[in-house]
Design an enzyme around this catalytic site. Sequence first.
Site, mmCIF file in Angstrom:
data_model
loop_
_atom_site.group_PDB
_atom_site.id
_atom_site.type_symbol
_atom_site.label_atom_id
_atom_site.label_comp_id
_atom_site.label_asym_id
_atom_site.label_seq_id
_atom_site.Cartn_x
_atom_site.Cartn_y
_atom_site.Cartn_z
ATOM 1 N N GLY A 137 0.836 -1.192 0.000
ATOM 2 C CA GLY A 137 0.000 0.000 0.000
ATOM 3 C C GLY A 137 0.875 1.248 0.000
ATOM 4 O O GLY A 137 0.388 2.364 0.048
ATOM 5 N N ASP A 166 5.213 5.184 -2.394
ATOM 6 C CA ASP A 166 6.594 5.395 -2.851
ATOM 7 C C ASP A 166 7.133 4.148 -3.536
ATOM 8 O O ASP A 166 7.805 4.215 -4.550
ATOM 9 C CB ASP A 166 7.510 5.764 -1.679
ATOM 10 C CG ASP A 166 7.161 7.135 -1.144
ATOM 11 O OD1 ASP A 166 6.685 7.971 -1.941
ATOM 12 O OD2 ASP A 166 7.337 7.365 0.066
ATOM 13 N N ASP A 200 10.019 -8.260 1.162
ATOM 14 C CA ASP A 200 10.274 -8.158 2.589
ATOM 15 C C ASP A 200 11.726 -7.696 2.745
ATOM 16 O O ASP A 200 12.603 -8.152 2.002
ATOM 17 C CB ASP A 200 10.044 -9.500 3.288
ATOM 18 C CG ASP A 200 9.787 -9.323 4.782
ATOM 19 O OD1 ASP A 200 9.395 -8.219 5.197
ATOM 20 O OD2 ASP A 200 9.990 -10.286 5.535
ATOM 21 N N PHE A 228 13.677 6.918 6.011
ATOM 22 C CA PHE A 228 12.839 6.370 7.073
ATOM 23 C C PHE A 228 13.578 5.206 7.725
ATOM 24 O O PHE A 228 14.678 4.831 7.312
ATOM 25 C CB PHE A 228 11.483 5.918 6.506
ATOM 26 C CG PHE A 228 11.578 4.716 5.595
ATOM 27 C CD1 PHE A 228 11.957 4.864 4.281
ATOM 28 C CD2 PHE A 228 11.309 3.438 6.072
ATOM 29 C CE1 PHE A 228 12.061 3.756 3.434
ATOM 30 C CE2 PHE A 228 11.399 2.320 5.241
ATOM 31 C CZ PHE A 228 11.785 2.486 3.920
ATOM 32 N N GLY A 229 12.934 4.620 8.736
ATOM 33 C CA GLY A 229 13.487 3.416 9.359
ATOM 34 C C GLY A 229 14.908 3.621 9.866
ATOM 35 O O GLY A 229 15.216 4.604 10.555
ATOM 36 N N TYR A 230 15.787 2.687 9.517
ATOM 37 C CA TYR A 230 17.163 2.717 10.005
ATOM 38 C C TYR A 230 18.077 3.603 9.138
ATOM 39 O O TYR A 230 19.292 3.596 9.332
ATOM 40 C CB TYR A 230 17.732 1.287 10.034
ATOM 41 C CG TYR A 230 16.986 0.340 10.950
ATOM 42 C CD1 TYR A 230 17.328 0.233 12.297
ATOM 43 C CD2 TYR A 230 15.944 -0.443 10.483
ATOM 44 C CE1 TYR A 230 16.648 -0.638 13.144
ATOM 45 C CE2 TYR A 230 15.248 -1.316 11.325
ATOM 46 C CZ TYR A 230 15.609 -1.405 12.641
ATOM 47 O OH TYR A 230 14.939 -2.263 13.486
ATOM 48 N N ASP A 231 17.508 4.342 8.184
ATOM 49 C CA ASP A 231 18.320 5.150 7.258
ATOM 50 C C ASP A 231 19.359 6.042 7.957
ATOM 51 O O ASP A 231 20.490 6.148 7.479
ATOM 52 C CB ASP A 231 17.423 6.029 6.372
ATOM 53 C CG ASP A 231 16.816 5.239 5.218
ATOM 54 O OD1 ASP A 231 17.220 4.079 5.011
ATOM 55 O OD2 ASP A 231 15.942 5.786 4.529
ATOM 56 N N LYS A 249 18.962 7.702 -3.151
ATOM 57 C CA LYS A 249 18.778 6.428 -2.438
ATOM 58 C C LYS A 249 18.089 5.407 -3.349
ATOM 59 O O LYS A 249 18.507 4.256 -3.443
ATOM 60 C CB LYS A 249 17.950 6.643 -1.157
ATOM 61 C CG LYS A 249 17.776 5.341 -0.381
ATOM 62 C CD LYS A 249 16.821 5.433 0.790
ATOM 63 C CE LYS A 249 16.476 4.035 1.295
ATOM 64 N NZ LYS A 249 15.346 3.985 2.206
ATOM 65 N N HIS A 274 19.072 -1.196 -1.679
ATOM 66 C CA HIS A 274 18.789 -2.629 -1.666
ATOM 67 C C HIS A 274 17.472 -2.928 -2.383
ATOM 68 O O HIS A 274 17.362 -3.872 -3.139
ATOM 69 C CB HIS A 274 18.717 -3.109 -0.205
ATOM 70 C CG HIS A 274 17.906 -2.209 0.691
ATOM 71 N ND1 HIS A 274 18.335 -0.946 1.051
ATOM 72 C CD2 HIS A 274 16.678 -2.349 1.233
ATOM 73 C CE1 HIS A 274 17.412 -0.372 1.797
ATOM 74 N NE2 HIS A 274 16.397 -1.197 1.926
HETATM 75 P P1 IMP Z 1 9.492 -3.894 5.065
HETATM 76 O O1 IMP Z 1 9.681 -5.359 4.891
HETATM 77 O O2 IMP Z 1 9.778 -3.114 3.816
HETATM 78 O O3 IMP Z 1 8.188 -3.559 5.694
HETATM 79 O O4 IMP Z 1 10.621 -3.428 6.097
HETATM 80 C C1 IMP Z 1 10.709 -3.893 7.441
HETATM 81 C C2 IMP Z 1 11.416 -2.859 8.293
HETATM 82 O O5 IMP Z 1 12.756 -2.698 7.829
HETATM 83 C C3 IMP Z 1 10.800 -1.462 8.248
HETATM 84 O O6 IMP Z 1 9.822 -1.325 9.238
HETATM 85 C C4 IMP Z 1 11.990 -0.565 8.503
HETATM 86 O O7 IMP Z 1 12.229 -0.473 9.890
HETATM 87 C C5 IMP Z 1 13.120 -1.325 7.879
HETATM 88 N N1 IMP Z 1 13.386 -0.860 6.505
HETATM 89 C C6 IMP Z 1 12.934 -1.414 5.345
HETATM 90 N N2 IMP Z 1 13.419 -0.755 4.283
HETATM 91 C C7 IMP Z 1 14.201 0.222 4.783
HETATM 92 C C8 IMP Z 1 14.979 1.250 4.173
HETATM 93 O O8 IMP Z 1 15.065 1.392 2.940
HETATM 94 N N3 IMP Z 1 15.636 2.068 5.017
HETATM 95 C C9 IMP Z 1 15.591 1.946 6.380
HETATM 96 N N4 IMP Z 1 14.861 1.032 6.995
HETATM 97 C C10 IMP Z 1 14.184 0.159 6.205
#
Ligand code: IMP
Length: 233
Positions: A16, A19, A84, A176-179, A199, A204
């Site tokens: 959903g 981006d 994932d 976002f996240g661990y960026d 980015k 990845h």
């Molecule tokens: P998802 O499988 O894409 O939902 O990612 C699982 C978790 O990994 C997210 O909740 C983020 O904490 C982290 N994550 C996924 N992709 C990224 C990224 O590109 N940058 C930073 N954190 C990420």
Amino acid sequence: MSTNSENRITIVLATGNRDKVREIRPLLENISPLIEIFCLRDLGAEIEVDETEETLEGNALLKAKAIFSHLAGRFRYMIALADDTGLEVDSLQGAPGVYSARYAPMPDHRPPAYEDNVRYLLERMQGIENRKAYFRTVIALKGCIPSAGGDFSFEHTCEGSVSGTITQERKGGEGFGYDPVFMVDGTGRTYAEMSIAEKNSLSHRALAVRKAVTDLNNILQQSSSPNRQPEKQ
Ligand code: IMP
């Protein structure tokens, strides 16, 4: 493959996140004029899949299969695409990995916010010298497509990975996240110090999407070869 419009193939993106859709759609659209691309929201499909597997591959495939089954009655030819992602830190034996979204233990068991996870990771890494880490995205495809020998069903996974190091402190305000704590090898910068476009050009996820597009192209080419046998169901 024939250009008969009955052979139209619907690709459903199991996300959903607008981006992600914006990033993936143009790459897939170029594969064939027979392909049309939707995300779950476009199709009004409400489906939540619990990520119960212990690997990124397992969870990506779980999601692709669930979405495929959920929508199979609506499209003759369809490919469900799910991803994932996890951050894998060497000195933490690959953690947080598949648990990246829910890494930090929360007192009230609510899901941790990005900031909670980053704080917890930096705490766990205190005093650790080896800060080598990898961001890894696995993409799973579950599909049924037309082929020279009859309908062809397949499951496929591929991945994209970027190596880096976990910084001592947050750097940068993008992403976002661990960026903010993931410094990409060879750049001297964290993902959060890059523009979204930069980015997206090296991440990845972008690598995994490009690999999925190449693999899908090959699968479609091979399925239209007269030597292809239909897969036993
Ligand atoms: P998802 O499988 O894409 O939902 O990612 C699982 C978790 O990994 C997210 O909740 C983020 O904490 C982290 N994550 C996924 N992709 C990224 C990224 O590109 N940058 C930073 N954190 C990420």
